[in-house]
Structures are given as structure tokens and as C-alpha cells.
Design a protein around this motif. Structure first.
Motif, PDB file in Angstrom:
ATOM      1  N   ASP A   3      27.284  37.284   5.610  1.00  0.00           N
ATOM      2  CA  ASP A   3      27.851  36.669   6.806  1.00  0.00           C
ATOM      3  C   ASP A   3      28.222  35.231   6.529  1.00  0.00           C
ATOM      4  N   HIS A   4      29.373  34.818   7.046  1.00  0.00           N
ATOM      5  CA  HIS A   4      29.733  33.404   7.006  1.00  0.00           C
ATOM      6  C   HIS A   4      29.134  32.755   8.238  1.00  0.00           C
ATOM      7  N   VAL A   5      28.151  31.872   8.028  1.00  0.00           N
ATOM      8  CA  VAL A   5      27.405  31.251   9.119  1.00  0.00           C
ATOM      9  C   VAL A   5      27.732  29.764   9.169  1.00  0.00           C
ATOM     10  N   ILE A   6      28.095  29.296  10.363  1.00  0.00           N
ATOM     11  CA  ILE A   6      28.270  27.863  10.583  1.00  0.00           C
ATOM     12  C   ILE A   6      27.040  27.349  11.307  1.00  0.00           C
ATOM     13  N   LEU A   7      26.300  26.466  10.654  1.00  0.00           N
ATOM     14  CA  LEU A   7      25.151  25.807  11.264  1.00  0.00           C
ATOM     15  C   LEU A   7      25.631  24.457  11.778  1.00  0.00           C
ATOM     16  N   ALA A   8      25.760  24.342  13.096  1.00  0.00           N
ATOM     17  CA  ALA A   8      26.318  23.136  13.707  1.00  0.00           C
ATOM     18  C   ALA A   8      25.194  22.222  14.173  1.00  0.00           C
ATOM     19  N   LEU A   9      25.182  20.994  13.665  1.00  0.00           N
ATOM     20  CA  LEU A   9      24.172  20.007  14.023  1.00  0.00           C
ATOM     21  C   LEU A   9      24.799  18.975  14.947  1.00  0.00           C
ATOM     22  N   ASP A  10      24.148  18.726  16.076  1.00  0.00           N
ATOM     23  CA  ASP A  10      24.722  17.790  17.051  1.00  0.00           C
ATOM     24  C   ASP A  10      23.903  16.502  17.172  1.00  0.00           C
ATOM     25  N   GLY A  11      22.949  16.315  16.276  1.00  0.00           N
ATOM     26  CA  GLY A  11      22.158  15.090  16.315  1.00  0.00           C
ATOM     27  C   GLY A  11      20.952  15.151  17.223  1.00  0.00           C
ATOM     28  N   GLY A  12      20.729  16.283  17.886  1.00  0.00           N
ATOM     29  CA  GLY A  12      19.618  16.409  18.825  1.00  0.00           C
ATOM     30  C   GLY A  12      18.357  16.933  18.170  1.00  0.00           C
ATOM     31  N   ALA A  13      17.315  17.045  18.992  1.00  0.00           N
ATOM     32  CA  ALA A  13      16.008  17.476  18.494  1.00  0.00           C
ATOM     33  C   ALA A  13      15.968  18.954  18.129  1.00  0.00           C
ATOM     34  N   ALA A  14      16.965  19.719  18.576  1.00  0.00           N
ATOM     35  CA  ALA A  14      16.949  21.165  18.352  1.00  0.00           C
ATOM     36  C   ALA A  14      17.541  21.575  17.011  1.00  0.00           C
ATOM     37  N   ASN A  15      18.001  20.605  16.221  1.00  0.00           N
ATOM     38  CA  ASN A  15      18.611  20.957  14.941  1.00  0.00           C
ATOM     39  C   ASN A  15      17.648  21.694  14.018  1.00  0.00           C
ATOM     40  N   ALA A  16      16.369  21.283  14.028  1.00  0.00           N
ATOM     41  CA  ALA A  16      15.394  21.850  13.095  1.00  0.00           C
ATOM     42  C   ALA A  16      15.189  23.341  13.318  1.00  0.00           C
ATOM     43  N   VAL A  17      15.147  23.790  14.588  1.00  0.00           N
ATOM     44  CA  VAL A  17      14.919  25.218  14.834  1.00  0.00           C
ATOM     45  C   VAL A  17      16.133  26.037  14.429  1.00  0.00           C
ATOM     46  N   THR A  37      28.821  18.967  11.217  1.00  0.00           N
ATOM     47  CA  THR A  37      28.640  18.150  12.408  1.00  0.00           C
ATOM     48  C   THR A  37      30.007  17.608  12.785  1.00  0.00           C
ATOM     49  N   VAL A  38      30.144  17.220  14.027  1.00  0.00           N
ATOM     50  CA  VAL A  38      31.421  16.691  14.516  1.00  0.00           C
ATOM     51  C   VAL A  38      31.236  15.234  14.901  1.00  0.00           C
ATOM     52  N   LEU A  39      31.968  14.371  14.247  1.00  0.00           N
ATOM     53  CA  LEU A  39      31.940  12.953  14.553  1.00  0.00           C
ATOM     54  C   LEU A  39      32.931  12.704  15.679  1.00  0.00           C
ATOM     55  N   GLU A  40      32.400  12.511  16.878  1.00  0.00           N
ATOM     56  CA  GLU A  40      33.273  12.288  18.024  1.00  0.00           C
ATOM     57  C   GLU A  40      33.696  10.824  18.081  1.00  0.00           C
ATOM     58  N   HIS A  41      34.412  10.474  19.139  1.00  0.00           N
ATOM     59  CA  HIS A  41      34.911   9.109  19.276  1.00  0.00           C
ATOM     60  C   HIS A  41      33.738   8.126  19.270  1.00  0.00           C
ATOM     61  N   VAL A  42      33.844   7.092  18.459  1.00  0.00           N
ATOM     62  CA  VAL A  42      32.767   6.111  18.334  1.00  0.00           C
ATOM     63  C   VAL A  42      33.297   4.735  18.717  1.00  0.00           C
ATOM     64  N   PRO A  43      32.406   3.813  19.092  1.00  0.00           N
ATOM     65  CA  PRO A  43      32.856   2.459  19.428  1.00  0.00           C
ATOM     66  C   PRO A  43      33.648   1.830  18.289  1.00  0.00           C
ATOM     67  N   LEU A  44      34.560   0.972  18.625  1.00  0.00           N
ATOM     68  CA  LEU A  44      35.456   0.387  17.636  1.00  0.00           C
ATOM     69  C   LEU A  44      34.913  -0.903  17.029  1.00  0.00           C
ATOM     70  N   ALA A  45      33.600  -1.114  17.111  1.00  0.00           N
ATOM     71  CA  ALA A  45      33.009  -2.289  16.477  1.00  0.00           C
ATOM     72  C   ALA A  45      33.264  -2.235  14.972  1.00  0.00           C
ATOM     73  N   ALA A  46      33.434  -3.384  14.373  1.00  0.00           N
ATOM     74  CA  ALA A  46      33.791  -3.452  12.958  1.00  0.00           C
ATOM     75  C   ALA A  46      32.767  -2.719  12.101  1.00  0.00           C
ATOM     76  N   GLY A  47      33.246  -1.780  11.316  1.00  0.00           N
ATOM     77  CA  GLY A  47      32.379  -1.075  10.390  1.00  0.00           C
ATOM     78  C   GLY A  47      31.564   0.060  10.986  1.00  0.00           C
ATOM     79  N   TYR A  48      31.510   0.156  12.317  1.00  0.00           N
ATOM     80  CA  TYR A  48      30.620   1.147  12.931  1.00  0.00           C
ATOM     81  C   TYR A  48      31.009   2.578  12.581  1.00  0.00           C
ATOM     82  N   PRO A  49      32.298   2.936  12.655  1.00  0.00           N
ATOM     83  CA  PRO A  49      32.632   4.332  12.335  1.00  0.00           C
ATOM     84  C   PRO A  49      32.189   4.736  10.937  1.00  0.00           C
ATOM     85  N   ASP A  50      32.359   3.862   9.947  1.00  0.00           N
ATOM     86  CA  ASP A  50      31.961   4.190   8.581  1.00  0.00           C
ATOM     87  C   ASP A  50      30.449   4.331   8.468  1.00  0.00           C
ATOM     88  N   VAL A  51      29.711   3.477   9.132  1.00  0.00           N
ATOM     89  CA  VAL A  51      28.251   3.564   9.104  1.00  0.00           C
ATOM     90  C   VAL A  51      27.780   4.881   9.708  1.00  0.00           C
TER      91      VAL A  51
END
Length: 276
Positions: A3-17, A37-51
Motif C-alpha cells: 500500500d502507498h501510505v501517506i502519513l500526514a503530520l500537522d504539528g499536533g500532539a496526535a502525530n505520534a499515534v 507535512t504542509v507548510l501553510e501561510h506563515v508570517p512575513l517576518a524576515a527569515g521566519y519562513p525558512d526557519v
């Protein structure tokens, strides 16, 4: 079977299970795992998206490395996505057998923005969506399927029968309606028994609400399978969809099987009259 399985992590506490569920499933199925994981829109502070991107990538790499150690024969890769998390995962689901995510117990929901990701995706993925609750402690035996007399019920039954067969466990079918068991359900159960003679199949009548009956029967099960008619999450939620109620309350993993583009034959070549 792989099976091709996509394990999607959203940064929450439920990722481990969700990660643990994928690892345990490997005992019965070959898996090709994409950790994403999906990197959604992030604040435009300098360097923040890369971090943020680097932090997410490190997290994905750690999960992938743990899976490679636990699943030595599996292909495990990492994919970073950017955009709207629902849109990106729905698009990714087109090439996956399973999309797996973790979800925290839901008590009350008042608007779409507060829906957990599992409920926002339910019924909309192209492949089967598996939602693993944080309350899941692992293990469990048997597969429970909710059945109704429509294509969604047939989709759930077909997937549940496959899971039970490969896990060498019993399949319990819960009637998602009221009253006597319909003849169509009895025939469907007989088809599964005929095509999977090694799989014990039990049918449970429903004397309560469909969701409550499924949840009660599923206590101690390894997996619950429900079908989805593919409606939007808010519509289903407010209309009291059985699938969404089970998803929101279950303490064991729930698989939501979409209605396929082509009709399902649980046991091709077996006619109703052969079972009478």
C-alpha cells in the motif's frame, strides 16, 4: 500487496499515534510510506519562513528515520508541501491507498475553522482516510464495519473485509439502520464468507443510534471502518453523519472509505440466488 501510505503530520500532539499505527500495520501489509507535512501561510517576518521550513523538515526526517528502523523492508520518503493543508492533502490522496493522520478527541465544534483536520478531510480523500485518535493505546483485535444499503456501505464492507483477511482477524458488521436486518446485508455477509472463508464474519443488529452501535461494538477492536458519501464536512456534521460522529468519538482508529468511481463486487461471480 504493498500500500502507498501517506502519513500526514500537522504539528499536533496526535502525530505520534499516527506514526505508531503505520508501523504496526506493517506486520500485515507491505507499505510504501510518504511522510509529509504542509507548510501553510506563515508570517512575513524576515527569515521566519525558512526557519519554520527547516524545523518541519527536521521533524519529518526524524519520523522517517524511526520508520526505516522499524520497517526495514519498506520504502520511506519525505515530502514537504506548501499551501492550504486540506487542498494539498486532498491532492496528494489521489495517488495514495491510505492517508493517515492523528486526531485529538472532539467534544464540541462550532465552525469549520475549528474542525480537526480529520473531520475536514473525511469523505473527501480519493483513497481511504485513517484517523488515529490520541486515546488509542495500540493493539486491539478484529475489524468493525458500519453498513448501510448504499454504495458507501458497500465501500466500507469491501475495505473492512480486506483488512480483516490480511490481519487474520474477525469482521463484525453493524447495521447502520433500524429494525430487522435487511436481506441485502445478509447477502453481503454471505458473499464475504464465500470469498474469504478464513475470515469469521458476524452481523450485529442495531437497536440504538447507528453511531452509538458502531462505537459500542468497536470497543477493543483494531479498526473501525465506515463509508462516506463524499459530502462536505460541515453539511455532514450538522446533519448528524454517522461517519463524522464515529470519527469524533472513537477511541480506536477509524478508516473512512470513499465511494469508488467503479461499482464494488465484494465477491465477483457470486450471485444472490447462489446464497439462498
Amino acid at each position: 500487496m504493498t500500500d502507498h501510505v501517506i502519513l500526514a503530520l500537522d504539528g499536533g500532539a496526535a502525530n505520534a499515534v499516527a506514526e505508531r499505527w503505520v508501523a504496526e500495520r506493517w506486520r500485515h501489509f507491505g507499505v510504501d510510506v510518504e511522510v509529509t507535512t504542509v507548510l501553510e501561510h506563515v508570517p512575513l517576518a524576515a527569515g521566519y519562513p525558512d526557519v519554520e521550513r527547516d524545523r518541519r523538515r527536521e521533524r519529518l526526517d526524524r519520523v522517517a528515520e524511526r520508520l526505516r528502523e522499524r520497517l526495514p523492508d519498506a520504502t520511506v520518503r519525505v515530502v514537504m508541501r506548501q499551501g492550504d493543508i486540506v487542498d494539498e492533502l486532498l491532492d496528494a490522496s489521489r495517488s495514495a491507498n491510505l492517508v493517515v493522520i492523528g486526531m485529538t478527541y472532539v467534544d464540541a465544534i462550532d465552525e469549520l475553522a475549528h474542525l480537526p483536520l480529520g473531520l475536514r478531510l473525511a469523505g473527501r480523500t480519493k483513497g481511504v482516510l485513517v484517523v488515529v485518535p490520541t486515546a488509542w493505546e495500540g493493539g486491539g483485535t478484529g475489524v468493525v464495519a458500519g453498513w448501510d444499503m448504499d454504495a458507501a456501505g458497500e465501500a466500507a464492507m469491501a475495505f473492512a473485509a480486506r483488512e480483516a483477511r490480511h490481519a487474520a482477524s474477525a469482521l463484525t458488521i453493524v447495521h447502520a439502520g433500524h429494525g430487522d436486518l435487511p436481506r441485502d446485508l445478509e447477502l453481503a455477509a454471505e458473499r464475504i464468507r464465500a470469498s474469504h472463508p478464513e475470515t469469521p464474519v458476524n452481523v450485529v443488529p442495531n437497536e440504538r443510534s447507528a453511531a452509538d452501535a458502531i462505537l459500542e461494538t468497536a470497543r477493543g477492536a483494531a479498526l473501525v471502518v465506515v463509508g462516506s458519501r463524499g459530502r462536505g464536512p460541515l453539511e455532514d456534521l450538522f446533519l448528524g453523519s454517522v461517519s463524522e460522529h464515529v470519527l469524533a468519538r472513537s477511541s480506536v482508529p477509524v478508516a473512512v472509505a470513499p465511494v469508488p468511481a467503479e461499482p464494488i463486487d465484494v465477491s465477483p461471480g457470486l450471485e444472490d440466488e447462489d446464497l439462498m
